[in-house]
Design a protein around this motif. Sequence first.
Motif, PDB file in Angstrom:
ATOM      1  N   LYS A  89       0.927  -1.146   0.173  1.00 39.46           N
ATOM      2  CA  LYS A  89      -0.075   0.005   0.026  1.00 39.46           C
ATOM      3  C   LYS A  89       0.611   1.422   0.001  1.00 39.46           C
ATOM      4  CE  LYS A  89      -4.262  -1.857   2.047  1.00 39.46           C
ATOM      5  NZ  LYS A  89      -5.041  -1.347   1.031  1.00 39.46           N
ATOM      6  N   ASP A  90       1.916   1.184   0.359  1.00 41.42           N
ATOM      7  CA  ASP A  90       2.884   2.392   0.614  1.00 41.42           C
ATOM      8  C   ASP A  90       4.484   2.101   0.060  1.00 41.42           C
ATOM      9  OD1 ASP A  90       4.729   2.540   3.241  1.00 41.42           O
ATOM     10  OD2 ASP A  90       2.652   1.518   3.547  1.00 41.42           O
ATOM     11  N   GLY A  93       6.295   4.937   3.610  1.00 40.82           N
ATOM     12  CA  GLY A  93       5.171   5.892   4.143  1.00 40.82           C
ATOM     13  C   GLY A  93       4.463   6.821   3.059  1.00 40.82           C
ATOM     14  N   ILE A  94       4.877   6.685   1.827  1.00 39.82           N
ATOM     15  CA  ILE A  94       3.882   7.217   0.925  1.00 39.82           C
ATOM     16  C   ILE A  94       3.003   6.380   0.082  1.00 39.82           C
ATOM     17  CG2 ILE A  94       4.387   8.780  -1.185  1.00 39.82           C
ATOM     18  CD1 ILE A  94       6.987   9.774  -0.238  1.00 39.82           C
ATOM     19  N   TYR A  95       2.019   6.985  -0.384  1.00 40.96           N
ATOM     20  CA  TYR A  95       0.787   6.017  -1.009  1.00 40.96           C
ATOM     21  C   TYR A  95       0.223   7.012  -1.964  1.00 40.96           C
ATOM     22  CZ  TYR A  95      -2.639   8.179   2.185  1.00 40.96           C
ATOM     23  OH  TYR A  95      -3.373   8.892   2.847  1.00 40.96           O
ATOM     24  N   VAL A  96      -0.357   6.380  -2.840  1.00 41.47           N
ATOM     25  CA  VAL A  96      -1.149   6.922  -3.736  1.00 41.47           C
ATOM     26  C   VAL A  96      -2.582   6.609  -3.774  1.00 41.47           C
ATOM     27  CG1 VAL A  96      -1.376   7.723  -6.454  1.00 41.47           C
ATOM     28  CG2 VAL A  96       0.917   7.233  -5.193  1.00 41.47           C
ATOM     29  N   GLU A  97      -3.556   7.483  -3.571  1.00 43.09           N
ATOM     30  CA  GLU A  97      -4.926   7.282  -3.514  1.00 43.09           C
ATOM     31  C   GLU A  97      -5.757   8.400  -4.363  1.00 43.09           C
ATOM     32  OE1 GLU A  97      -8.071   4.931  -2.609  1.00 43.09           O
ATOM     33  OE2 GLU A  97      -5.995   4.757  -1.481  1.00 43.09           O
ATOM     34  N   ASP A  98      -6.470   7.800  -5.471  1.00 46.99           N
ATOM     35  CA  ASP A  98      -7.420   8.566  -6.396  1.00 46.99           C
ATOM     36  C   ASP A  98      -6.384   9.440  -6.860  1.00 46.99           C
ATOM     37  OD1 ASP A  98      -9.595   7.337  -5.676  1.00 46.99           O
ATOM     38  OD2 ASP A  98     -10.377   8.809  -4.105  1.00 46.99           O
ATOM     39  N   ARG A 103       1.852  11.328   2.206  1.00 47.44           N
ATOM     40  CA  ARG A 103       2.528  10.805   3.422  1.00 47.44           C
ATOM     41  C   ARG A 103       1.554  10.221   4.325  1.00 47.44           C
ATOM     42  NH1 ARG A 103       7.714   9.847   4.716  1.00 47.44           N
ATOM     43  NH2 ARG A 103       8.456  10.956   2.920  1.00 47.44           N
ATOM     44  N   MET A 104       1.914   8.860   4.954  1.00 49.54           N
ATOM     45  CA  MET A 104       0.918   8.405   6.145  1.00 49.54           C
ATOM     46  C   MET A 104       1.376   9.422   7.412  1.00 49.54           C
ATOM     47  SD  MET A 104       0.662   4.418   5.845  1.00 49.54           S
ATOM     48  CE  MET A 104       2.468   4.153   6.009  1.00 49.54           C
ATOM     49  N   ALA A 148      -6.664   8.790   3.688  1.00 47.21           N
ATOM     50  CA  ALA A 148      -6.119   7.398   4.437  1.00 47.21           C
ATOM     51  C   ALA A 148      -7.302   6.369   4.389  1.00 47.21           C
ATOM     52  CB  ALA A 148      -5.575   7.741   5.722  1.00 47.21           C
ATOM     53  N   GLY A 149      -8.456   7.064   4.860  1.00 47.60           N
ATOM     54  CA  GLY A 149      -9.588   5.844   5.173  1.00 47.60           C
ATOM     55  C   GLY A 149     -10.126   5.304   3.842  1.00 47.60           C
ATOM     56  N   GLN A 150     -10.012   5.866   2.721  1.00 50.35           N
ATOM     57  CA  GLN A 150     -10.272   5.519   1.430  1.00 50.35           C
ATOM     58  C   GLN A 150      -9.825   4.119   0.972  1.00 50.35           C
ATOM     59  OE1 GLN A 150     -10.634   8.472  -1.728  1.00 50.35           O
ATOM     60  NE2 GLN A 150     -11.149   9.909  -0.274  1.00 50.35           N
ATOM     61  N   GLY A 151      -8.361   4.437   1.349  1.00 51.64           N
ATOM     62  CA  GLY A 151      -7.653   2.966   0.807  1.00 51.64           C
ATOM     63  C   GLY A 151      -7.059   2.155   1.835  1.00 51.64           C
TER      64      GLY A 151
END
Length: 365
Positions: A89-90, A93-98, A103-104, A148-151
Amino acid sequence: MTAGRGRAAACVLAAFFLGLSLLAWLKEADRESESERRRLEQFPELSAEAAVSGEFMEAFENYALDQFPWRDAFRSLKAFFVFYVYGQKDNHGIYVEDGYAARMEYPLREEAVCRAAERFSHVCRTYMEDTEVSLYFCVIPDKNCFLAGQGGHLSMDYDAFYQLIREKTGYMQFIDITRLLAPEDYYKTDIHWRQERLVGVAREIAAGMGVRLEAEYEARTLDRPFYGVYYGQSALPLQAERLQYLTNRLLEQCTVYDFQNGKWMAVYDMEKAYGRDPYEMFLSGPLPLLRIENPAAPADKELILFRDSFGSSLAPLLAEGYASVTLVDIRYIHPDLLGRYLQFHDQDVLFLYSVPVLNQGEAMK
């Protein structure tokens, strides 16, 4: 036949890594990483003391990692496998959503938040007791709050965070802007919010301080692609964005005094707009002490704004309602030095800080 192919493959692999090692030794060390926006480690100084203590090898390891040949290409390859092959998912600590890189912000670091609140309290006790200043406090949520909650990404308990920081700053009037913000108000590749979407936020904050803002602005687009800090840190091929800034006749008349360098400048630094980090065009980036002067102000009213980098793009929109807006960043100037430059009497004083900075309160001097 199989054994021969195995030996050949091993020899090719050994030659490849030997070649990389030789290249790492022979190539000139890069000074900076443009994608990560940071200085790279240079070859450490060798001494008997450093060799015996192990400091040299530790420094050399950091140097070797930073100066590895085709480093950016290998970082991108690793990130690709992390996200699209291993399904993590990351990446660090960095993730991509939509389409938004973030960064978390996890976990809630209560001691750091309390440290930030203590520094605010120290400033108020030192300079504002027995004065007629009006104290206000406002928190800028980070993108992680919305994404954060979306993914299913790790996220701090934001309710607990707000409860804690409001308890510690209860002597200030709280201005809540969370309901006014959404992911599209932030850059997709950067941590910061987009100035062209902040007029309503600025009016809400000003209204909370008893000031009415009515100015209209023209949005201008920088004629170069904008790659935010998460573009380099994620090492993913994120799409470039466009950076816009708001202006009008009032802002063009405003001047900004830089206390650190002792010079006057414009609200927007167009030289930095074409530099390494275009977001630094807003009030010339991370400077400890600035003052915006508005010659067209309707009243001789002053605002002192304690802020982080988010405040650089918001402060110009608050300038309409004040004769001067003084920006203070106590990550770069010790609060005990403020008395040399500022006098507190009957100004509006706003502490405006983002969640990531508050959650790393040890950055406050």
